[in-house]
Design a protein around this motif. Sequence first.
Motif, PDB file in Angstrom:
ATOM      1  N   GLY A   1       0.861  -1.182  -0.165  1.00  0.00           N
ATOM      2  CA  GLY A   1      -0.011  -0.039   0.131  1.00  0.00           C
ATOM      3  C   GLY A   1       0.794   0.960   0.074  1.00  0.00           C
ATOM      4  O   GLY A   1       0.566   2.262  -0.855  1.00  0.00           O
ATOM      5  N   LEU A   2       1.983   1.141   0.636  1.00  0.00           N
ATOM      6  CA  LEU A   2       2.923   2.388   0.740  1.00  0.00           C
ATOM      7  C   LEU A   2       3.514   2.620  -0.658  1.00  0.00           C
ATOM      8  O   LEU A   2       3.358   3.724  -0.897  1.00  0.00           O
TER       9      LEU A   2
ATOM     10  N   ARG B   1       0.811   4.515  -2.757  1.00  0.00           N
ATOM     11  CA  ARG B   1       0.897   5.946  -2.373  1.00  0.00           C
ATOM     12  C   ARG B   1       2.122   6.681  -2.836  1.00  0.00           C
ATOM     13  O   ARG B   1       2.132   7.818  -3.250  1.00  0.00           O
TER      14      ARG B   1
ATOM     15  N   TRP C   1      -3.364   9.840  -0.328  1.00  0.00           N
ATOM     16  CA  TRP C   1      -2.955   9.729   0.914  1.00  0.00           C
ATOM     17  C   TRP C   1      -4.330   9.759   1.709  1.00  0.00           C
ATOM     18  O   TRP C   1      -5.282  10.119   1.274  1.00  0.00           O
ATOM     19  N   ASP C   2      -4.328   9.115   3.010  1.00  0.00           N
ATOM     20  CA  ASP C   2      -5.169   9.316   3.910  1.00  0.00           C
ATOM     21  C   ASP C   2      -5.277  10.562   4.642  1.00  0.00           C
ATOM     22  O   ASP C   2      -4.460  11.353   4.807  1.00  0.00           O
ATOM     23  N   ASN C   3      -6.583  10.495   5.593  1.00  0.00           N
ATOM     24  CA  ASN C   3      -7.053  11.602   6.334  1.00  0.00           C
ATOM     25  C   ASN C   3      -6.085  11.664   7.825  1.00  0.00           C
ATOM     26  O   ASN C   3      -6.057  10.779   8.485  1.00  0.00           O
ATOM     27  N   TRP C   4      -5.574  12.682   8.130  1.00  0.00           N
ATOM     28  CA  TRP C   4      -4.853  12.815   9.410  1.00  0.00           C
ATOM     29  C   TRP C   4      -5.868  12.335  10.756  1.00  0.00           C
ATOM     30  O   TRP C   4      -5.394  11.704  11.389  1.00  0.00           O
ATOM     31  N   THR C   5      -7.034  12.798  10.864  1.00  0.00           N
ATOM     32  CA  THR C   5      -7.771  12.676  11.689  1.00  0.00           C
ATOM     33  C   THR C   5      -8.014  10.968  12.096  1.00  0.00           C
ATOM     34  O   THR C   5      -7.804  10.539  13.089  1.00  0.00           O
ATOM     35  N   PHE C   6      -8.218  10.533  10.968  1.00  0.00           N
ATOM     36  CA  PHE C   6      -8.574   8.941  10.774  1.00  0.00           C
ATOM     37  C   PHE C   6      -7.286   8.271  11.494  1.00  0.00           C
ATOM     38  O   PHE C   6      -7.312   7.233  12.129  1.00  0.00           O
ATOM     39  N   TYR C   7      -6.346   8.689  10.670  1.00  0.00           N
ATOM     40  CA  TYR C   7      -4.887   8.158  11.026  1.00  0.00           C
ATOM     41  C   TYR C   7      -4.818   8.159  12.784  1.00  0.00           C
ATOM     42  O   TYR C   7      -4.557   7.141  13.299  1.00  0.00           O
ATOM     43  N   ASN C   8      -4.780   9.542  13.311  1.00  0.00           N
ATOM     44  CA  ASN C   8      -4.715   9.564  14.661  1.00  0.00           C
ATOM     45  C   ASN C   8      -5.795   8.723  15.750  1.00  0.00           C
ATOM     46  O   ASN C   8      -5.464   8.095  16.424  1.00  0.00           O
ATOM     47  N   MET C   9      -7.197   8.688  14.877  1.00  0.00           N
ATOM     48  CA  MET C   9      -8.156   8.057  15.681  1.00  0.00           C
ATOM     49  C   MET C   9      -7.691   6.592  15.677  1.00  0.00           C
ATOM     50  O   MET C   9      -7.957   5.865  16.656  1.00  0.00           O
ATOM     51  N   SER C  10      -7.059   6.224  14.426  1.00  0.00           N
ATOM     52  CA  SER C  10      -6.964   4.532  14.347  1.00  0.00           C
ATOM     53  C   SER C  10      -5.675   4.203  15.335  1.00  0.00           C
ATOM     54  O   SER C  10      -5.948   3.115  16.031  1.00  0.00           O
ATOM     55  N   TYR C  11      -4.696   5.131  15.707  1.00  0.00           N
ATOM     56  CA  TYR C  11      -3.658   4.766  16.592  1.00  0.00           C
ATOM     57  C   TYR C  11      -4.249   4.826  18.019  1.00  0.00           C
ATOM     58  O   TYR C  11      -3.904   3.826  18.824  1.00  0.00           O
ATOM     59  N   HIS C  12      -5.095   5.506  18.139  1.00  0.00           N
ATOM     60  CA  HIS C  12      -5.706   5.497  19.617  1.00  0.00           C
ATOM     61  C   HIS C  12      -6.564   4.582  19.980  1.00  0.00           C
ATOM     62  O   HIS C  12      -6.651   4.198  20.991  1.00  0.00           O
TER      63      HIS C  12
ATOM     64  N   THR D   1     -12.597   3.304   9.894  1.00  0.00           N
ATOM     65  CA  THR D   1     -11.412   4.332  10.404  1.00  0.00           C
ATOM     66  C   THR D   1      -9.969   3.614   9.996  1.00  0.00           C
ATOM     67  O   THR D   1      -9.309   4.517   9.683  1.00  0.00           O
TER      68      THR D   1
ATOM     69  N   MET E   1      -9.542   4.183   6.349  1.00  0.00           N
ATOM     70  CA  MET E   1      -9.285   5.397   6.009  1.00  0.00           C
ATOM     71  C   MET E   1      -8.064   6.339   6.478  1.00  0.00           C
ATOM     72  O   MET E   1      -8.230   7.688   6.232  1.00  0.00           O
ATOM     73  N   GLY E   2      -7.670   5.560   7.552  1.00  0.00           N
ATOM     74  CA  GLY E   2      -6.288   6.151   8.276  1.00  0.00           C
ATOM     75  C   GLY E   2      -5.079   5.208   8.240  1.00  0.00           C
ATOM     76  O   GLY E   2      -4.616   5.298   9.157  1.00  0.00           O
TER      77      GLY E   2
ATOM     78  N   PHE F   1      -2.449   5.192   5.470  1.00  0.00           N
ATOM     79  CA  PHE F   1      -1.184   5.797   4.821  1.00  0.00           C
ATOM     80  C   PHE F   1      -1.523   7.353   4.916  1.00  0.00           C
ATOM     81  O   PHE F   1      -2.258   7.853   4.491  1.00  0.00           O
ATOM     82  N   ILE F   2      -0.435   7.913   5.473  1.00  0.00           N
ATOM     83  CA  ILE F   2      -0.487   9.518   5.602  1.00  0.00           C
ATOM     84  C   ILE F   2       0.834  10.076   5.050  1.00  0.00           C
ATOM     85  O   ILE F   2       1.987   9.507   5.211  1.00  0.00           O
TER      86      ILE F   2
ATOM     87  N   HIS G   1       5.096   8.509  17.050  1.00  0.00           N
ATOM     88  CA  HIS G   1       3.612   9.079  17.081  1.00  0.00           C
ATOM     89  C   HIS G   1       3.414  10.027  18.345  1.00  0.00           C
ATOM     90  O   HIS G   1       2.777  11.164  17.962  1.00  0.00           O
TER      91      HIS G   1
ATOM     92  N   ILE H   1      -0.342  -1.038  12.071  1.00  0.00           N
ATOM     93  CA  ILE H   1      -1.555  -0.350  12.300  1.00  0.00           C
ATOM     94  C   ILE H   1      -1.706   0.832  11.176  1.00  0.00           C
ATOM     95  O   ILE H   1      -2.690   1.000  10.284  1.00  0.00           O
ATOM     96  N   ASN H   2      -0.634   1.683  11.190  1.00  0.00           N
ATOM     97  CA  ASN H   2      -0.409   2.650  10.053  1.00  0.00           C
ATOM     98  C   ASN H   2       0.730   3.479   9.957  1.00  0.00           C
ATOM     99  O   ASN H   2       1.729   3.023  10.796  1.00  0.00           O
TER     100      ASN H   2
END
Lengths: 510, 259
Positions: free
Chosen positions: A12-13, A16, A23-34, B95, B98-99, B101-102, B155, B251-252
Motif C-alpha cells: 500500500g505504501l 501511495r 494519501w489518507d486523512n490525518w484525523t482518521f490516522y490519529n483515531m486509528s492509532y488511539h 477508520t 481511511m487512516g 497511509f499518511i 507518534h 496499524i498505520n
Amino acid sequence: MIIEKSSEWADGLTKRLEGIEPWDNWTFYNMSYHIAQNNLITEFTGLQSPKYLTNLKPLEHQLKVAETVIERMNGKAILADEVGLGKTIEAGLILKEYLVRGLVKKALILAPASLINQWVEELHYKFYIPAVAYKKNTPLEHCEVVVLSMDTAKKSPHRELIFAQDYDMIIIDEAHKLKNHKTKIYEFVQSLKKKFCLLLTATPVQNDVFELFNLISLLKPGHLGNYETFQSAFSASKHDLEHDDYLKELVNQVMVRNRRQDTGIEWTNRQVNIIPIQFTAEEKEVYELILDLKNISPVFSGAFSMITLQKEMCSSKEATFLTLNKMRQNCTSLEENNSVEYVMQKLMALDINSKAEKALEIVSKAQDKVIIFTEYKASQAYLQWFLHTKGITSVLFNGKFNKNKRDYMKHLFKEHAQVLIATESGGEGINLQFCHHVINYDLPWNPMKLEQRIGRVHRLGQEHDVHIYNLAIDNTIEIDILQLLYKKIDVFEKVVGDLDDILSAFKQTI
Amino acid sequence: MYPQQVQQYLRTFFLENNCQFVNDTDHYLTVQLTIDMDKRIMNRPYYWQYVETTGGVPCPAQLTLITDQTKLTENIKGELVHFGSPRLSQLFQVTHDMGSFIQMFEQVEGTINRPILTPWLGVNYKVSYYSNQTKELLHSLGINLMNGNIISNFHTSLNEMNIAPSMPPNAFLLPYVIKPNRGLERLDGVVENAIQQDDHSWAEQAKKRWQRDMRVLEFFYEGVEVRPESYEMEKTALEQQYEARIKIEVINGGIFYLK
C-alpha cells in the motif's frame, strides 16, 4: 517460534509513493492509532472485559471463576456452581474475555431448547456479544456466536453443518445431559474440536461417579485415566480415604464449584423437611392390589412397569388409572382382564387422596405462594382441580411451553395465583425468587433433580427463608426412593463436594 | 473503551465524515449519513444499485447509536454500540481503512530563509503474543530517511509539532537517501529485534502445559491400536490452544517531512 507478518501495508505504501492511490486523512490516522492504544491488551493475565460491561455487575465469585478458568485451567473447565449462582454469567465473562483477547473468533453454545432465547438475550444485553439463535437456514459461516439445542445439533444436516465450521470455543449448558457415554449426543460432543470448552452443570454427579468420569473425559480425555484405571482407582477409594482425596484433587483441577455459603453473599436459610404421610386403609388396599397384579398377569411382571404403577399410586389415582388402562389392553385372558378391571373399580372409588390433602394443608398453612412439583401430568391436572374445589387458585407449568407462554404463566403466578403446579420438565430455566415454598409432591430418582427444583426459588434475589417439603408415603416405594436418594447424595459429596440440604436437614449415614 | 470514549469516538468519526447530527447527547446520538457513508456501512448495495440505475432520489439512512443504555430516559430506539459490538468493530475497520497511509508536513512560519524539511518514515506496529493467553505491545517508530536515525515513540512526538497535509509554501524537501521501502525493512528489523530481546517465558510455559496435556491424552488412548478420529481432533485442539505464535501488524504509517 512462528512470527506472522503481512506485506500488505508495504504494498500500500508503494502505491501511495507512486501516486497510484491517494494519501489518507490525518484525523482518521490519529483515531486509528488511539483505538489500537486504548484497546491494547497489556497483560497476559487479569480480566480485561468486565470494565467494558456497563450492564453487568459481576459478583466476586463469578469474576474469580472466570479468572481461574482462564489462567489456571487454560479455558477448559466444568463450571459446577450450585444452582442460582450465575453459571451463565461466568461463562459469558470467559467467552467475552477470549473474544476481546482475540483468542476466540467463533463459539458454539449448546443449551436446552427452552433456554436458547435466554442465552441469546443475556449475551446481547449483558455482554454485548451478538449471539444468534440457530434456525433452519442460519448461515453458520457468518455467525460468530451461535446458540442451539443439543437435540438439533446432533441431527443431520445440522450436525454436518456444525462440523464444517471451525469453532474455538464450545459451551454446553446443563452438561449433565452428557453423563452417558453411549448416547448420540455424547459421541457428537466428543467429535467436536474443543480448543476452549466449558461444561455447565450444578450436578456433575447425578447417579454415580462414572458420570463425572464421562464428563471429564469429554473435556480432557485421560485426566482421570482411562476407563479401566479409573474404575480400579475408584473402587479402591471406596475403602481408602487417601485415594478419595486424590480423586477430589484431580477433579478440582478441571472443575470450579462455588457453594452458596462461599460466595460472601447473605443467603437465606433452606429449611428442608420430609413429610411422612399415611395412606388411608382404602388407598393402602388398592396399593397392595396393584402389587398383587404381578402374580396374576405377565403383563404386570416387569419390574419397570410395576415400579411406575407404584409411584403413580403414590401420586394420584388419575395417573395410575391411565397406566392401568393402557396395560389392561395387553391382557389376553378374561381372568386377567377382570382382575385389572376390579382394581380399577376399586381405584376409581377412592374418594380421598392423602397426599393431596397433605399438600393442601401445607398450602393453606403457608398462606403464601407455593410451587408444587409433580412427575405426572395427570396428577398435575388433578391437583389443579382439587385445589380449585378448595378455593385455591393455581396455574400449570411445563417445559414444553414456549417462551411467551412461560413468561405469561410466571406472570399469572406472580400476580394472580397462589400455587404453581409444575411437571419435572418445567424445572429448568425459570426463576421464581418471589416464592419460597416448594412442595416435592413426587420424588424423582435423581437427587439432582430435587436440587434443580429447589434452585428455582433458592437463588440470588431470594429474600426469605426457603421451605422445602418432600412428601413421602410410609410403607410404599417412596421410602425406597428416599434411601436411594441418600446413597446418591453420599457419592456426590465424596467426589464433588458438600451439598446443600436437599432431602432433610439431617444427613443419614449409610 | 468505556462508553464515554465510544461516544466521543463516534462523534468525531461522523463529524469528520461530514455527517450531520440530528440528536447529540452524552449517551446516544442520531446521525444523518451521507450517501458515501451509507454505502460504506449500511450494507445495502441493491438499494443503491436501484437508485442509481433508475435515477431515483437517494435517501441515505439515519442511524441512532446508543452508547450508554443506563442513562437512557427517553424512549429511543436504536442500536446499542459498545466495545465489542459488531457496529463498533465495523466503524473501527472503516477508520482503519481511511487512516492507514499518511503524508504530512511540518508547518514552518515566518522564516525568511527557505525552510528545509527532512523526510521521515513513521510506522505504528502492533505486536501480539498468542498461546492460550495473549499480550499486545505497540511500537511507534520513525526513521530519518536522510541519515537512518531511528527513534521510538514517534507518534507521541508528532503531537508536539504543527503538522498538516499540505506543504508549507516555499519549503525545500530534501530527497530520500534511504528509500521508504528500505526504511520500512529497517524498522521491521527493529521490531523483530525487540521481540527477540523480550522475555518469552510465556511461550515456555505454554509449551510445558501443552506437553503435560499431551501426556494426559496419550494416557487415555494407551494401548489403543487404531486411534480414533477424536484422538486426532484432541491433538489439533491442544495445538491450537497452546501453540505460541507472534503476530506483527502495521496499524498505520506514512511519510513525514519534519524540520
